[in-house]
Design an enzyme around this catalytic site. Structure first.
Site, PDB file in Angstrom:
ATOM      1  N   HIS A   1      16.186  -9.424  30.393  1.00 26.12           N
ATOM      2  CA  HIS A   1      17.454 -10.112  30.621  1.00 26.12           C
ATOM      3  C   HIS A   1      17.342 -11.179  31.700  1.00 26.12           C
ATOM      4  O   HIS A   1      16.568 -11.073  32.654  1.00 26.12           O
ATOM      5  CB  HIS A   1      18.530  -9.103  31.018  1.00 26.12           C
TER       6      HIS A   1
ATOM      7  N   HIS B   1       3.605 -20.849  27.563  1.00 23.05           N
ATOM      8  CA  HIS B   1       2.858 -20.071  26.564  1.00 23.05           C
ATOM      9  C   HIS B   1       2.799 -18.618  27.021  1.00 23.05           C
ATOM     10  O   HIS B   1       2.180 -18.302  28.029  1.00 23.05           O
ATOM     11  CB  HIS B   1       1.451 -20.646  26.406  1.00 23.05           C
TER      12      HIS B   1
END
Length: 207
Positions: free
Chosen positions: A135, A144
């Site tokens: 979250h 990446h």
């Protein structure tokens, strides 16, 4: 959104991207561009040209950059935006995306990935197989995330940073732009200096 998808890059990462696009069932046809003229097809899809041919395809195809290198992917992405190309978001049907998650164009979310609520993912990112982003995370553009990476809550990752396979980041950590983390790194403190990091806990190494 157009009915055809063109993927830049027909090697390993491109194969996975094409497989995701096929599983999404949103495009009537899928094809590749690749600069290796010996490659005529990949994972059953035709290579129809090389990257210098982008201009002639941009009006008929959605175009996605399947290049693992962050700097090269950014270069292509910016060029496509300047050309006015349509750059989609690819999300594998087996990924889990929570509520109030924002994902920028040109980002791919692979099979088994979990993006929990109230997270923001920038453009041109790779969220790889079986990774998890909890979250209130914020990933800037061209990040990446390798397979099996796990980010706890309220983590911020700067543009162009690459977390190697199996890396972990504890909650409430900020990582600056353009860092590279080796496989299995564990980040327990803010990373404010660009560079390469390895180990448990992650430490900067000389290049």
């Amino acid at each position: 959104m157009k009915s055809k998808l063109l993927i830049i890059g027909a090697s390993g990462h491109g194969k996975v991207v094409a497989d995701i696009a096929f599983a999404m069932e949103k495009w009537k046809s899928i094809a590749f561009l690749d600069d290796n003229d010996k490659v005529k097809s990949s994972i059953g899809f035709e290579v129809i040209g090389c990257t210098k041919d982008i201009l002639k395809f941009k009006d008929d195809y959605d175009i996605f950059i399947a290049v693992g290198n962050n700097k090269i992917r950014k270069k292509f992405h910016n060029k496509l935006e300047d050309l006015g190309a349509t750059i989609p978001v690819l999300i594998h049907p087996d990924a889990i995306v929570g509520s109030q998650v924002e994902i920028g164009n040109g980002t791919v979310v692979m099979a088994g990935a979990v993006l929990n609520c109230c997270t923001t993912i920038g453009k041109g990112c790779i969220i790889n197989t079986s990774s998890s982003i909890d979250h209130d995370n914020k990933l800037e553009d061209f990040v990446h995330i390798s397979p099996g990476v796990h980010l706890a809550g309220t983590v911020q990752i700067g543009q162009g940073t690459w977390l190697g396979i199996g890396s972990k980041v504890i909650n409430n950590v900020n990582i600056t732009a353009n860092c590279i983390f080796g496989a299995g790194s564990v980040v327990v403190n803010d990373i404010m200096e660009q560079g390469k990091y390895i180990g448990v806990p992650a430490r900067k190494i000389d290049e």
